[in-house]
Design a protein around this motif. Structure first.
Motif, mmCIF file in Angstrom:
data_model
loop_
_atom_site.group_PDB
_atom_site.id
_atom_site.type_symbol
_atom_site.label_atom_id
_atom_site.label_comp_id
_atom_site.label_asym_id
_atom_site.label_seq_id
_atom_site.Cartn_x
_atom_site.Cartn_y
_atom_site.Cartn_z
ATOM 1 N N LYS A 20 39.605 49.679 37.822
ATOM 2 C CA LYS A 20 40.908 49.294 39.017
ATOM 3 C C LYS A 20 40.855 47.697 39.456
ATOM 4 O O LYS A 20 42.057 47.348 40.467
ATOM 5 N N TRP A 21 40.079 47.082 39.743
ATOM 6 C CA TRP A 21 40.208 45.987 40.268
ATOM 7 C C TRP A 21 40.168 44.633 39.557
ATOM 8 O O TRP A 21 40.406 43.947 40.340
ATOM 9 N N GLY A 22 40.322 44.800 38.397
ATOM 10 C CA GLY A 22 41.537 43.488 37.161
ATOM 11 C C GLY A 22 40.200 43.865 36.498
ATOM 12 O O GLY A 22 38.805 44.695 36.053
ATOM 13 N N ASP A 23 41.722 43.414 35.123
ATOM 14 C CA ASP A 23 40.679 43.740 33.506
ATOM 15 C C ASP A 23 40.120 42.513 33.016
ATOM 16 O O ASP A 23 39.375 43.005 31.314
ATOM 17 N N GLU A 24 39.932 41.149 34.034
ATOM 18 C CA GLU A 24 39.314 39.834 32.800
ATOM 19 C C GLU A 24 37.733 40.722 32.345
ATOM 20 O O GLU A 24 37.462 40.455 30.693
ATOM 21 N N VAL A 25 36.913 40.476 32.463
ATOM 22 C CA VAL A 25 35.476 41.319 32.220
ATOM 23 C C VAL A 25 35.658 42.179 31.370
ATOM 24 O O VAL A 25 35.131 42.067 30.151
ATOM 25 N N GLY A 26 36.335 43.473 30.934
ATOM 26 C CA GLY A 26 36.121 43.614 30.241
ATOM 27 C C GLY A 26 37.404 42.870 29.020
ATOM 28 O O GLY A 26 36.687 43.710 28.112
ATOM 29 N N LEU A 27 37.925 42.179 28.971
ATOM 30 C CA LEU A 27 38.952 41.619 27.995
ATOM 31 C C LEU A 27 37.931 40.219 27.416
ATOM 32 O O LEU A 27 37.923 40.707 26.457
ATOM 33 N N SER A 28 37.249 39.497 28.185
ATOM 34 C CA SER A 28 36.110 39.817 27.320
ATOM 35 C C SER A 28 34.852 39.954 26.644
ATOM 36 O O SER A 28 34.482 39.649 25.672
ATOM 37 N N MET A 29 34.267 41.595 26.694
ATOM 38 C CA MET A 29 33.673 42.365 25.958
ATOM 39 C C MET A 29 33.875 42.482 24.786
ATOM 40 O O MET A 29 34.067 42.923 24.083
ATOM 41 N N SER A 30 35.309 43.346 25.692
ATOM 42 C CA SER A 30 36.384 44.227 24.241
ATOM 43 C C SER A 30 36.799 42.617 23.267
ATOM 44 O O SER A 30 36.630 42.685 21.654
#
Length: 269
Positions: free
Chosen positions: A131-141
């Motif tokens: 909920k704080w932002g998805d950019e970290v997850g996008l890199s991992m995905s």
């Protein structure tokens, strides 16, 4: 339409499978000396610059209570994190795949094995659903399963098990995010437009090793074989402008190509 189970049965048992099929590596490596020499030198130089890269710190920006300050810390963090994953880990892993030099694998594994220990819960701060932002997850995905595939020969049995579990967790996280946000019904958001393509690549990278690929590939293909890309259409373009559209080519084309290379499914027809 071809059933996902049938497509996944075509995936070769060996790695690498993503972008660079193992059976094609000898020919590709020959091109690195001729037509692809400039590209290879650029990749190798970036990998050499990353040999001493340390490991990323787990994010803590979500613990900041003041919203504006938390947002600024988030922006600073994901740019910092991209340096480790999108740059160093990616280039080191690719340099290892193409050269076989252990120094690249050692440096890449240092980063990979660190982020492997991070939680993959749906609502974790490093999730695509955070909920704080998805950019970290996008890199991992985008990169976790890819570097697992490229570094496969350099990983010990224990390391493979750990990294595979993390990649599986990231894949389910990606799938759940797309499903809960009803991407197949409401496909207009830009970030999920990356994830739907990554999901098919995840399925191929992990095929035969975990239980999820048939589910992930089936969901992804429902979009990729019908309305995708949502903002293309007869006139072309992208909702956020031509530069953004060109940038997104770098996200979804490499993720779609393995469908043709690994399972002989030409999605462009």
């Amino acid at each position: 339409w071809i059933q996902p189970k049938e497509l996944l049965e075509r995936v070769p048992g060996e790695h690498s499978r993503i972008q660079f099929m193992r059976s094609n590596l000898p020919q590709i490596k020959q091109r690195l000396k001729t037509t692809h020499k400039t590209i290879w030198n650029n990749i190798k130089n970036r990998a050499d610059e990353s040999l001493d890269t340390s490991v990323p710190e787990y994010p803590t920006y979500h613990l900041t209570t003041e919203p504006a300050q938390r947002r600024m810390e988030y922006l600073n963090y994901f740019q910092y994190f991209r340096g480790f994953i999108d740059n160093s880990l990616y280039n080191l892993s690719l340099a290892y795949l193409m050269s076989g030099e252990k120094k690249y694998a050692v440096a890449a594994k240092r980063i990979l094995l660190e982020v492997t220990e991070w939680p993959t819960d749906y609502d974790d701060v490093s999730s695509v659903s955070a909920k704080w932002g998805d950019e970290v997850g996008l890199s991992m995905s985008r990169y976790a399963h890819k570097v697992y595939d490229w570094l496969y020969d350099a990983l010990t049995t224990s390391e493979k098990e750990r990294v595979l579990k993390m990649c599986e967790g990231r894949a389910w996280q990606t799938y759940e995010h797309l499903k809960r946000t009803e991407y197949l019904t409401y496909p207009g958001s830009s970030h999920p437009a990356r994830l739907i393509a990554y999901l098919s690549e995840m399925a191929i990278a992990l095929a035969g090793e975990v239980e999820g690929p048939e589910t992930w590939l089936g969901f992804s293909l429902k979009a990729l074989t019908t309305f995708y890309p949502h903002w293309g259409g007869i006139d072309g373009g992208w909702a956020e402008g031509v530069p953004y559209g060109l940038w997104y080519n770098n996200f979804y084309i490499p993720a779609i190509d393995p469908l043709e290379a690994a399972v002989a499914f030409n999605i462009r027809k």
